[in-house]
Design a protein around this motif. Structure first.
Motif, PDB file in Angstrom:
ATOM      1  N   GLN A  92      48.103  39.641  44.865  1.00  0.00           N
ATOM      2  CA  GLN A  92      47.376  38.934  43.811  1.00  0.00           C
ATOM      3  C   GLN A  92      46.173  38.253  44.433  1.00  0.00           C
ATOM      4  N   GLY A  93      45.016  38.418  43.797  1.00  0.00           N
ATOM      5  CA  GLY A  93      43.826  37.825  44.363  1.00  0.00           C
ATOM      6  C   GLY A  93      42.675  37.698  43.379  1.00  0.00           C
ATOM      7  N   TYR A  94      41.534  37.249  43.910  1.00  0.00           N
ATOM      8  CA  TYR A  94      40.355  36.958  43.096  1.00  0.00           C
ATOM      9  C   TYR A  94      39.104  37.399  43.865  1.00  0.00           C
ATOM     10  N   ILE A 115      36.109  36.448  48.264  1.00  0.00           N
ATOM     11  CA  ILE A 115      37.389  37.077  47.959  1.00  0.00           C
ATOM     12  C   ILE A 115      38.519  36.228  48.514  1.00  0.00           C
ATOM     13  N   GLN A 116      39.649  36.279  47.838  1.00  0.00           N
ATOM     14  CA  GLN A 116      40.846  35.586  48.289  1.00  0.00           C
ATOM     15  C   GLN A 116      42.049  36.302  47.691  1.00  0.00           C
ATOM     16  N   PHE A 117      43.050  36.626  48.513  1.00  0.00           N
ATOM     17  CA  PHE A 117      44.255  37.242  47.962  1.00  0.00           C
ATOM     18  C   PHE A 117      45.434  37.080  48.911  1.00  0.00           C
ATOM     19  N   VAL A 118      46.614  37.262  48.377  1.00  0.00           N
ATOM     20  CA  VAL A 118      47.841  37.176  49.150  1.00  0.00           C
ATOM     21  C   VAL A 118      48.581  38.500  49.043  1.00  0.00           C
ATOM     22  N   VAL A 119      49.195  38.918  50.142  1.00  0.00           N
ATOM     23  CA  VAL A 119      50.041  40.109  50.161  1.00  0.00           C
ATOM     24  C   VAL A 119      51.449  39.668  50.526  1.00  0.00           C
ATOM     25  N   SER A 120      52.400  39.881  49.635  1.00  0.00           N
ATOM     26  CA  SER A 120      53.800  39.579  49.923  1.00  0.00           C
ATOM     27  C   SER A 120      54.533  40.904  50.040  1.00  0.00           C
ATOM     28  N   ARG A 170      54.330  37.752  55.075  1.00  0.00           N
ATOM     29  CA  ARG A 170      53.296  37.518  54.060  1.00  0.00           C
ATOM     30  C   ARG A 170      51.933  37.447  54.756  1.00  0.00           C
ATOM     31  N   SER A 171      50.914  37.985  54.105  1.00  0.00           N
ATOM     32  CA  SER A 171      49.543  37.895  54.613  1.00  0.00           C
ATOM     33  C   SER A 171      48.687  37.127  53.611  1.00  0.00           C
ATOM     34  N   ASP A 172      47.957  36.155  54.106  1.00  0.00           N
ATOM     35  CA  ASP A 172      47.065  35.372  53.254  1.00  0.00           C
ATOM     36  C   ASP A 172      45.622  35.603  53.673  1.00  0.00           C
ATOM     37  N   CYS A 173      44.865  36.204  52.795  1.00  0.00           N
ATOM     38  CA  CYS A 173      43.431  36.344  53.010  1.00  0.00           C
ATOM     39  C   CYS A 173      42.775  35.144  52.338  1.00  0.00           C
ATOM     40  N   PHE A 174      42.501  34.110  53.116  1.00  0.00           N
ATOM     41  CA  PHE A 174      41.962  32.873  52.550  1.00  0.00           C
ATOM     42  C   PHE A 174      40.544  33.083  52.030  1.00  0.00           C
ATOM     43  N   LEU A 175      40.077  32.170  51.209  1.00  0.00           N
ATOM     44  CA  LEU A 175      38.771  32.305  50.560  1.00  0.00           C
ATOM     45  C   LEU A 175      37.663  32.476  51.596  1.00  0.00           C
ATOM     46  N   GLN A 176      36.903  33.571  51.450  1.00  0.00           N
ATOM     47  CA  GLN A 176      35.824  33.885  52.387  1.00  0.00           C
ATOM     48  C   GLN A 176      34.834  34.831  51.736  1.00  0.00           C
ATOM     49  N   THR A 177      33.671  34.938  52.344  1.00  0.00           N
ATOM     50  CA  THR A 177      32.642  35.850  51.845  1.00  0.00           C
ATOM     51  C   THR A 177      32.693  37.142  52.657  1.00  0.00           C
TER      52      THR A 177
END
Length: 221
Positions: free
Chosen positions: A162-164, A172-177, A184-191
């Motif tokens: 789920q992400g944005y 972009i920001q999203f999480v992979v569970s 779990r992988s967290d792609c924190f908010l970044q350009t």
């Protein structure tokens, strides 16, 4: 006195109905397709191999360790039959402190943001994407394979992405569970910087060096 009790009961029931109606309406918005123009714009940029910084956790413990996260290569591939759907794949993902290699693929669908999400992700250009029950396979710490032969992973019920993404700013920001071993992988908010793919190998090698130095400094094995 009875009238007062009846009035309070009626007021509470009415409030509950309004709240439930609001949540129901919000859910409908969440499930609706994203704006077609925004999706088309996303399709033109959010595609192919893209390197993003992520944090990886196992059972809630940060295995990436470094505040900058780990450079991770994702592949974005849009569906040829559904304009609102694309696939996110993460192949050969591992970090020095994780001890296992993971491959993951999942189809995600673009949707509108609900009212709460619109407050958190303010401004124009945002779309939401989410998908569940992706395919996951790889190798355990001992080198043995799990859930697949290294080419086609097994579907893992309960896994999700789920992400944005903002089509104007390319944030972009999203999480992979993965729903496996509590990873779990967290792609924190970044350009997004699409040029990072050209230097991915060197960037990952530097990350491994920095990780080793961090572990030595903090006495982590």
């Amino acid at each position: 006195m009875k009238f007062k009790k009846y009035f309070i009961a009626f007021f509470l029931a009415l409030t509950g109905f309004i709240v439930l109606s609001s949540c129901s309406s919000d859910q409908e918005i969440t499930e609706g397709n994203a704006d077609e123009a925004l999706v088309e714009s996303a399709k033109n940029y959010l595609n192919g191999d893209i390197v993003l910084s992520t944090k990886a956790t196992m059972s809630g413990v940060d295995k990436t360790l470094l505040a900058t996260g780990c450079p991770t290569k994702f592949k974005f591939q849009w569906s040829g039959t559904d304009k609102q759907t694309f696939n996110i794949s993460l192949l050969g993902f591992t970090v020095g402190a994780m001890g296992m290699t993971i491959n993951f693929k999942c189809d995600v669908k673009c949707t509108e943001l609900n009212s709460w999400e619109q407050k958190e992700y303010s401004g124009s250009g945002w779309i939401k994407f989410k998908g569940e029950n992706g395919s996951c396979w790889g190798q355990n710490e001992d080198g043995s394979d799990f859930d697949g032969d290294g080419s086609n992973g097994s579907v893992v019920k309960g896994s999700f992405i789920q992400g944005y993404y903002n089509v104007n700013t390319h944030q972009i920001q999203f999480v992979v569970s993965y729903n496996m071993m509590n990873v779990r992988s967290d792609c924190f908010l970044q350009t997004i910087d699409k040029n990072r793919i050209n230097n991915y190998a060197a960037e990952f090698k530097q990350y491994e060096k920095d990780l080793a130095a961090y572990k030595k400094e903090h006495g982590i094995k």
